[in-house]
Design an enzyme around this catalytic site. Structure first.
Site, PDB file in Angstrom:
ATOM      1  N   GLY A 158      36.243   0.585  12.508  1.00  0.00           N
ATOM      2  CA  GLY A 158      35.792   1.873  12.477  1.00  0.00           C
ATOM      3  C   GLY A 158      36.754   2.939  11.544  1.00  0.00           C
ATOM      4  N   LEU A 186      35.665   4.842   9.464  1.00  0.00           N
ATOM      5  CA  LEU A 186      34.904   4.270   8.293  1.00  0.00           C
ATOM      6  C   LEU A 186      35.175   5.259   6.992  1.00  0.00           C
ATOM      7  CD1 LEU A 186      31.629   2.860   9.593  1.00  0.00           C
ATOM      8  CD2 LEU A 186      33.774   1.797   9.357  1.00  0.00           C
ATOM      9  N   HIS A 204      34.815   0.827   3.366  1.00  0.00           N
ATOM     10  CA  HIS A 204      34.068   0.121   4.307  1.00  0.00           C
ATOM     11  C   HIS A 204      32.359   0.241   3.770  1.00  0.00           C
ATOM     12  CE1 HIS A 204      37.090   1.501   7.250  1.00  0.00           C
ATOM     13  NE2 HIS A 204      37.187   0.196   7.466  1.00  0.00           N
ATOM     14  N   GLY A 261      37.160  -6.647   2.169  1.00  0.00           N
ATOM     15  CA  GLY A 261      37.633  -5.919   1.418  1.00  0.00           C
ATOM     16  C   GLY A 261      38.970  -6.708   0.792  1.00  0.00           C
ATOM     17  N   GLN A 262      39.107  -6.550  -0.532  1.00  0.00           N
ATOM     18  CA  GLN A 262      40.379  -6.859  -1.466  1.00  0.00           C
ATOM     19  C   GLN A 262      41.599  -6.480  -1.051  1.00  0.00           C
ATOM     20  OE1 GLN A 262      40.392  -7.466  -5.647  1.00  0.00           O
ATOM     21  NE2 GLN A 262      42.719  -7.116  -5.446  1.00  0.00           N
ATOM     22  N   LYS A 263      41.426  -5.101  -0.444  1.00  0.00           N
ATOM     23  CA  LYS A 263      42.576  -4.283   0.167  1.00  0.00           C
ATOM     24  C   LYS A 263      43.429  -5.173   0.988  1.00  0.00           C
ATOM     25  CE  LYS A 263      44.465  -0.756   2.233  1.00  0.00           C
ATOM     26  NZ  LYS A 263      44.669  -1.273   3.601  1.00  0.00           N
ATOM     27  N   GLN A 287      44.618 -11.343   4.274  1.00  0.00           N
ATOM     28  CA  GLN A 287      43.611 -11.495   5.263  1.00  0.00           C
ATOM     29  C   GLN A 287      42.376 -12.340   4.497  1.00  0.00           C
ATOM     30  OE1 GLN A 287      42.219  -8.660   8.245  1.00  0.00           O
ATOM     31  NE2 GLN A 287      40.606  -8.037   7.051  1.00  0.00           N
ATOM     32  N   MET A 317      41.991   3.367  -0.237  1.00  0.00           N
ATOM     33  CA  MET A 317      41.513   4.289   0.977  1.00  0.00           C
ATOM     34  C   MET A 317      41.849   3.091   2.205  1.00  0.00           C
ATOM     35  SD  MET A 317      37.849   5.630   0.197  1.00  0.00           S
ATOM     36  CE  MET A 317      37.677   6.740  -1.541  1.00  0.00           C
ATOM     37  N   SER A 365      42.082   3.654   6.847  1.00  0.00           N
ATOM     38  CA  SER A 365      41.839   4.410   7.951  1.00  0.00           C
ATOM     39  C   SER A 365      43.181   5.070   8.377  1.00  0.00           C
ATOM     40  CB  SER A 365      41.384   3.364   9.055  1.00  0.00           C
ATOM     41  OG  SER A 365      40.288   2.856   8.876  1.00  0.00           O
TER      42      SER A 365
HETATM   43  P1  AMP Z   1      39.459  -2.434   8.948  1.00  0.00           P
HETATM   44  O1  AMP Z   1      38.371  -1.408   9.439  1.00  0.00           O
HETATM   45  O2  AMP Z   1      40.668  -1.468   8.456  1.00  0.00           O
HETATM   46  O3  AMP Z   1      39.551  -3.376   9.634  1.00  0.00           O
HETATM   47  O4  AMP Z   1      38.644  -2.775   7.542  1.00  0.00           O
HETATM   48  C1  AMP Z   1      37.416  -3.508   7.680  1.00  0.00           C
HETATM   49  C2  AMP Z   1      37.170  -4.016   6.325  1.00  0.00           C
HETATM   50  O5  AMP Z   1      37.013  -3.067   5.438  1.00  0.00           O
HETATM   51  C3  AMP Z   1      38.178  -5.359   5.897  1.00  0.00           C
HETATM   52  O6  AMP Z   1      37.433  -6.240   4.994  1.00  0.00           O
HETATM   53  C4  AMP Z   1      38.982  -4.402   4.962  1.00  0.00           C
HETATM   54  O7  AMP Z   1      39.356  -5.198   3.881  1.00  0.00           O
HETATM   55  C5  AMP Z   1      38.023  -3.496   4.215  1.00  0.00           C
HETATM   56  N1  AMP Z   1      38.337  -2.346   3.542  1.00  0.00           N
HETATM   57  C6  AMP Z   1      39.464  -1.405   4.272  1.00  0.00           C
HETATM   58  N2  AMP Z   1      39.690  -0.541   3.179  1.00  0.00           N
HETATM   59  C7  AMP Z   1      39.184  -1.002   1.945  1.00  0.00           C
HETATM   60  C8  AMP Z   1      39.063  -0.381   0.722  1.00  0.00           C
HETATM   61  N3  AMP Z   1      40.153   0.627   0.592  1.00  0.00           N
HETATM   62  N4  AMP Z   1      38.594  -0.975  -0.286  1.00  0.00           N
HETATM   63  C9  AMP Z   1      37.747  -2.194   0.146  1.00  0.00           C
HETATM   64  N5  AMP Z   1      37.669  -2.556   1.529  1.00  0.00           N
HETATM   65  C10 AMP Z   1      38.491  -1.956   2.334  1.00  0.00           C
END
Ligand code: AMP
Length: 286
Positions: free
Chosen positions: A31, A33, A37, A147-149, A153, A184, A186
């Site tokens: 979340g 978002l 996301h 995400g590659q971020k 993982q 980006m 959260s």
């Molecule tokens: P999270 O909510 O932080 O657990 O992220 C959920 C998914 O969104 C994960 O696969 C993250 O790698 C992806 N994600 C988070 N931030 C970014 C971003 N800036 N660019 C691309 N994917 C992202």
């Protein structure tokens, strides 16, 4: 957009998709978002007939001293954003649903999960692997989007999917960045305006590594180039900077553009911990 809260609701929705012969794309999130996301949602919609997004702040990937309690929870705005983005379903389980009393099975990721993030956060990838396994078993996606971020993982999840013969495809989408290059996240909303300005130093550090990535350059040379840049941002306290093999995540001896590498960075900015990475050789479209 259907909001699914319980196991029967999810099962019913999934059965309906199967009955219609739909492929199902899945985007797991915690979340709060942002466009990163939503890009995953767009990629899923493009590749699959139906898209389901989960929002669940997973306690098992946080240590007691970490930010589980104060992790941003913005359900109303998230649901609206997902509706607008065209998600077909939102899976929004509660703690009881995901971790029923009596649960004891664990998943260990002793090698790729112990490096880098796993040093500062030893519990982290075990928690991620457990919750993602639960989510995959619940949703039974055709494809799952990450995400590659969170580069490490993606390596851990690909390993898990391969090792456990999970019948789905993992798709990794590029990192979405702010105008100054900050990935980006959260957690960016924890930053004060001054910290937010300094946070651009993560991307600059990674660019410095990328610029030093000449064929044959040592991993140490690349790391030093990054550290020299990072030193220009006194607010950023290094956790780790590593230049690693893109699949094994072992530190590289020297840079081979054919094999490629990934520069992985984590810093503390006040109480906030931020991570980022660049795949090398770096192309600006990334
Ligand atoms: P999270 O909510 O932080 O657990 O992220 C959920 C998914 O969104 C994960 O696969 C993250 O790698 C992806 N994600 C988070 N931030 C970014 C971003 N800036 N660019 C691309 N994917 C992202």
């Amino acid at each position: 957009m259907k909001v699914l809260r319980t196991l029967p609701e999810l099962r019913q929705w999934r059965a309906q998709q199967a009955a219609q012969g739909h492929s199902v794309g899945f985007v797991p999130t915690m979340g709060a978002l942002h466009s990163g996301h939503l890009q995953l949602v767009a990629a899923s919609r493009q590749a699959c007939d139906a898209t389901v997004v989960s929002i669940f702040v997973n306690p098992t990937q946080f240590a007691p001293h970490e930010d589980f309690g104060k992790y941003p929870r913005t359900y109303e705005a998230d649901a609206l954003a997902l509706q607008t983005a065209g998600a077909d379903a939102l899976f929004y389980p509660d703690m009881e649903m995901m971790y029923p009393p009596g649960g004891e099975i664990e998943i260990r990721v002793p090698r790729t999960g112990a490096l880098y993030e796993g040093i500062t956060r030893p519990h982290f990838f075990h928690g991620v692997a457990l919750v993602v396994t639960k989510l995959f078993n619940l949703v039974q996606p055709t494809k799952a989007f990450f995400g590659q971020k969170d580069y490490q993982q993606t390596v851990v999840i690909r390993r898990m999917v391969a090792d456990l013969f999970m019948p789905l495809e993992v798709v990794v989408c590029p990192t979405v960045r702010e105008a100054d290059g900050l990935a980006m996240s959260s957690r960016n909303r924890y930053l004060s305006p001054e910290q937010r300005a300094s946070a651009a130093g993560l991307y600059q550090t990674l660019l410095a590594v990328a610029n030093a990535a000449q064929p044959g350059a040592s991993g140490e040379t690349l790391t030093q180039a990054g550290l020299a840049k990072l030193a220009q941002y006194p607010d950023l306290k290094l956790d780790y900077l590593a230049v690693a093999h893109p699949l094994t995540l072992e530190p590289i001896g020297s840079f081979d553009p054919e094999t490629g590498a990934v520069a992985l960075l984590a810093v503390f900015l006040g109480a906030t911990r931020l991570i980022d990475n660049l795949v090398l050789p770096f192309r600006l479209a990334e």
